[in-house]
Design an enzyme around this catalytic site. Structure first.
Site, PDB file in Angstrom:
ATOM      1  N   GLU A   1      42.991 -31.905  10.157  1.00  0.00           N
ATOM      2  CA  GLU A   1      42.742 -32.564  11.298  1.00  0.00           C
ATOM      3  C   GLU A   1      43.670 -32.739  12.288  1.00  0.00           C
ATOM      4  O   GLU A   1      43.763 -32.721  13.509  1.00  0.00           O
ATOM      5  CB  GLU A   1      41.909 -33.841  10.993  1.00  0.00           C
TER       6      GLU A   1
ATOM      7  N   LYS B   1      36.117 -40.348  -1.079  1.00  0.00           N
ATOM      8  CA  LYS B   1      36.569 -39.414  -0.028  1.00  0.00           C
ATOM      9  C   LYS B   1      37.760 -38.851  -0.427  1.00  0.00           C
ATOM     10  O   LYS B   1      38.625 -39.278  -1.052  1.00  0.00           O
ATOM     11  CB  LYS B   1      36.608 -40.282   1.153  1.00  0.00           C
TER      12      LYS B   1
ATOM     13  N   GLN C   1      65.414 -30.941  34.869  1.00  0.00           N
ATOM     14  CA  GLN C   1      65.696 -31.712  33.823  1.00  0.00           C
ATOM     15  C   GLN C   1      64.315 -31.864  32.678  1.00  0.00           C
ATOM     16  O   GLN C   1      64.471 -32.279  31.474  1.00  0.00           O
ATOM     17  CB  GLN C   1      66.375 -33.180  33.858  1.00  0.00           C
TER      18      GLN C   1
ATOM     19  N   THR D   1      28.167 -15.542  12.861  1.00  0.00           N
ATOM     20  CA  THR D   1      28.460 -15.765  14.172  1.00  0.00           C
ATOM     21  C   THR D   1      27.515 -17.132  14.469  1.00  0.00           C
ATOM     22  O   THR D   1      26.648 -17.373  13.979  1.00  0.00           O
ATOM     23  CB  THR D   1      27.827 -14.505  14.959  1.00  0.00           C
ATOM     24  N   HIS D   2      27.778 -17.500  15.662  1.00  0.00           N
ATOM     25  CA  HIS D   2      27.390 -18.885  16.224  1.00  0.00           C
ATOM     26  C   HIS D   2      27.271 -20.046  15.014  1.00  0.00           C
ATOM     27  O   HIS D   2      26.689 -20.902  14.910  1.00  0.00           O
ATOM     28  CB  HIS D   2      25.911 -18.517  16.611  1.00  0.00           C
TER      29      HIS D   2
ATOM     30  N   ASN E   1      39.762 -36.718   2.204  1.00  0.00           N
ATOM     31  CA  ASN E   1      39.774 -36.173   3.557  1.00  0.00           C
ATOM     32  C   ASN E   1      40.748 -35.090   4.086  1.00  0.00           C
ATOM     33  O   ASN E   1      41.899 -34.942   3.585  1.00  0.00           O
ATOM     34  CB  ASN E   1      39.848 -37.295   4.720  1.00  0.00           C
TER      35      ASN E   1
ATOM     36  N   SER F   1      40.153 -42.521   1.675  1.00  0.00           N
ATOM     37  CA  SER F   1      39.736 -43.396   2.388  1.00  0.00           C
ATOM     38  C   SER F   1      40.127 -44.770   1.941  1.00  0.00           C
ATOM     39  O   SER F   1      40.096 -45.062   0.834  1.00  0.00           O
ATOM     40  CB  SER F   1      38.180 -43.340   2.660  1.00  0.00           C
TER      41      SER F   1
ATOM     42  N   TYR G   1      68.227 -24.598  41.626  1.00  0.00           N
ATOM     43  CA  TYR G   1      67.968 -25.785  40.771  1.00  0.00           C
ATOM     44  C   TYR G   1      67.664 -26.965  41.455  1.00  0.00           C
ATOM     45  O   TYR G   1      67.955 -27.169  42.497  1.00  0.00           O
ATOM     46  CB  TYR G   1      69.338 -26.151  40.183  1.00  0.00           C
TER      47      TYR G   1
HETATM   48  N1  ARG Z   1      70.720 -32.729  32.791  1.00  0.00           N
HETATM   49  C1  ARG Z   1      70.840 -31.766  33.900  1.00  0.00           C
HETATM   50  C2  ARG Z   1      69.575 -30.849  33.476  1.00  0.00           C
HETATM   51  O1  ARG Z   1      68.990 -31.215  32.338  1.00  0.00           O
HETATM   52  C3  ARG Z   1      71.939 -31.041  33.773  1.00  0.00           C
HETATM   53  C4  ARG Z   1      72.092 -30.119  35.045  1.00  0.00           C
HETATM   54  C5  ARG Z   1      72.538 -31.206  36.155  1.00  0.00           C
HETATM   55  N2  ARG Z   1      72.790 -30.132  37.423  1.00  0.00           N
HETATM   56  C6  ARG Z   1      72.677 -30.933  38.563  1.00  0.00           C
HETATM   57  N3  ARG Z   1      73.174 -30.022  39.511  1.00  0.00           N
HETATM   58  N4  ARG Z   1      72.653 -32.022  38.644  1.00  0.00           N
HETATM   59  O2  ARG Z   1      68.837 -30.115  34.185  1.00  0.00           O
END
Ligand code: ARG
Length: 459
Positions: free
Chosen positions: A291, A284, A323, A156-157, A286, A278, A318
């Site tokens: 990492e 070394k 996008q 712990t710690h 690594n 290295s 939308y």
């Molecule tokens: N390339 C667009 C996206 O990935 C597709 C949908 C586009 N729709 C629109 N009404 N322009 O979101």
């Protein structure tokens, strides 16, 4: 210039910079399989519903199959000016099948189309994560079984605390990855909801069957609200959260392996295949894989943060902002999938060094709690037992010896309750062996944990 598919009301062309700025084809072409699967399901449903003829539906599906094979054969010509994967595929379909290609988009919008494509993609990738997580749990269980009797200092710690078995230590990670697996399974319930039929935002007047489409693409549910269906991206956020937590778990394991590979610990020897040298220091070896995995965790958190931020404050429904949801997910997925697989591969061949763990055990007074518990069991209030033990540790430290190397008289000077039987109690094996309550580090508990994991993996 190619005429835009939405270009009816436009006279001028988009500026070249704008065309480049707004396109998504360069990355969403990765969704071609999902797009074609969704389009075939949609066309078939349109045919069954009598919105197009069954003959037209068949033509569309055959055409879409041809588009698919062209893409997979590498002969498909992607056109950036067609904006995205959806319009690239529809344009080629129309070239192949003629004007009937224009009927595919009946009762559909790119808004519900892209939501379905992305859900299908996230769903498929989460399946890959699940498989990789289960495999990792299996490897951890197998390595734990090999090392039920190997003891090392539990910390712990990051300070030596109590002896534990290496099995118990590894099984702690097995539990984390098992929970990650459960998280993914739960997330999938909300990913596998088909939004198709929501159309642009309000649903459609055509007598479609969203349920048929959902069934055809393998989703058990359909959207309940069209506006939500086209504007929800929390399914992707949940997936990114699942990935982030899994990476966080991996990064902790990486950190421990990095420490353990340091010669001052020396608990593991890194396989050559998972380490690098290295360019200047010949001695070394690594732990670069660990990492990098620790470092790449940041990318996945970054993806989660990017999508959270892009969704924040968006009005319904939308918005083109959305996008921007795909690239972070693609990048996170590459990291999560490869990290889970590489960790399982590496753990399978990692060499543990029980002697080094043993040597470390001898140095840290890790049996001090045993002495305190021993005295408490003989009736001394635990706080007093703790105090007496602390004084014994101070003496041992001053003499430069282990607790069990103090003579009986020396130990008795801290409490007359100490008797000869104390030495058996101070043994590390005994300390671990006494902790067999469920979840403890004792061998019976460890065997039970492994059995439960095995049963889960088999089921
Ligand atoms: N390339 C667009 C996206 O990935 C597709 C949908 C586009 N729709 C629109 N009404 N322009 O979101």
């Amino acid at each position: 210039m190619t005429k835009k598919m939405w270009g009816g009301r436009f006279e001028g062309a988009a500026a070249a910079t704008v065309e480049q700025y707004t396109q998504s084809e360069s990355f969403d072409r990765a969704l071609y399989r999902e797009d074609i699967l969704g389009s075939k399901a949609h066309a078939t449903m349109l045919g069954k519903a009598g919105i197009i003829t069954p003959e037209e539906a068949r033509t569309l599906c055959t055409g879409l199959d041809q588009v698919l094979s062209e893409i997979e054969a590498g002969t498909f010509v992607w056109k950036r000016e067609l904006e995205d994967v959806h319009m690239n595929i529809e344009r080629r379909l129309t070239e192949i099948v003629g004007p009937v290609g224009g009927k595919l988009h009946t009762a559909r919008s790119r808004n519900d189309q892209v939501a379905l494509d992305f859900r299908l993609h996230v769903s498929a990738r989460l399946d890959v994560w699940s498989t990789a997580l289960a495999r990792l749990v299996g490897v951890l269980a197998a390595r734990a079984e090999e090392h039920a009797k190997t003891l090392l200092p539990g910390c712990t710690h990051l300070q030596p605390a109590q002896p534990v078995s290496l099995a118990q230590h590894l099984l702690a990670y097995a539990q984390m990855f098992r929970r990650d697996h459960a998280r993914v399974a739960d997330c999938l319930k909300r990913v596998r909801v088909s939004p198709l039929g929501a159309a642009a935002l309000a649903g459609t007047t055509h007598p479609i069957s969203p349920a048929q489409v959902a069934e055809a693409v393998g989703f058990p549910a359909t959207f309940a609200n069209s506006m939500d269906a086209v504007s929800d991206r929390d399914f992707a956020l949940e997936a990114l959260f699942c990935g982030s937590v899994a990476m966080m778990h991996l990064s902790r394991l990486c950190e421990e392996l990095i420490l353990w590979a340091n010669p001052n610990f020396g608990y593991v020897r890194l396989p050559d295949a998972y380490s690098t040298g290295s360019s200047i220091m010949p001695q070394k070896k690594n732990p670069d894989v660990c990492e990098l995995m620790r470092g790449k965790t940041g990318r996945v958190y970054g993806a989660l943060t990017a999508v959270l931020t892009l969704m924040k404050g968006l009005p319904l429904t939308y918005n083109r902002d959305m996008q921007e949801d795909k690239e972070p997910f693609f990048d996170a997925d590459r990291t999560v999938s490869s990290s889970l697989a590489i960790m399982a591969d590496m753990l399978a061949v990692l060499e543990f060094v029980p002697e080094a763990m043993r040597r470390a055990l001898a140095r840290g007074f890790l049996n001090a709690t045993e002495l305190a518990d021993y005295l408490a069991a003989k009736g001394l209030p635990f706080r007093e037992a703790h105090h007496a033990t602390g004084a014994a540790v101070a003496l041992a430290e001053k003499k430069g010896v282990a607790l069990e190397a103090l003579s009986l008289d020396e130990l008795r000077s801290f409490s007359p309750l100490v008797e000869q039987d104390v030495y058996a109690v101070l043994e590390f094996e005994a300390a671990v062996g006494r902790r067999n309550l469920p979840g403890g580090t004792g061998p019976e508990s460890v065997a039970w944990q492994i059995a439960v994991l095995r049963a889960w993996l088999a089921g």
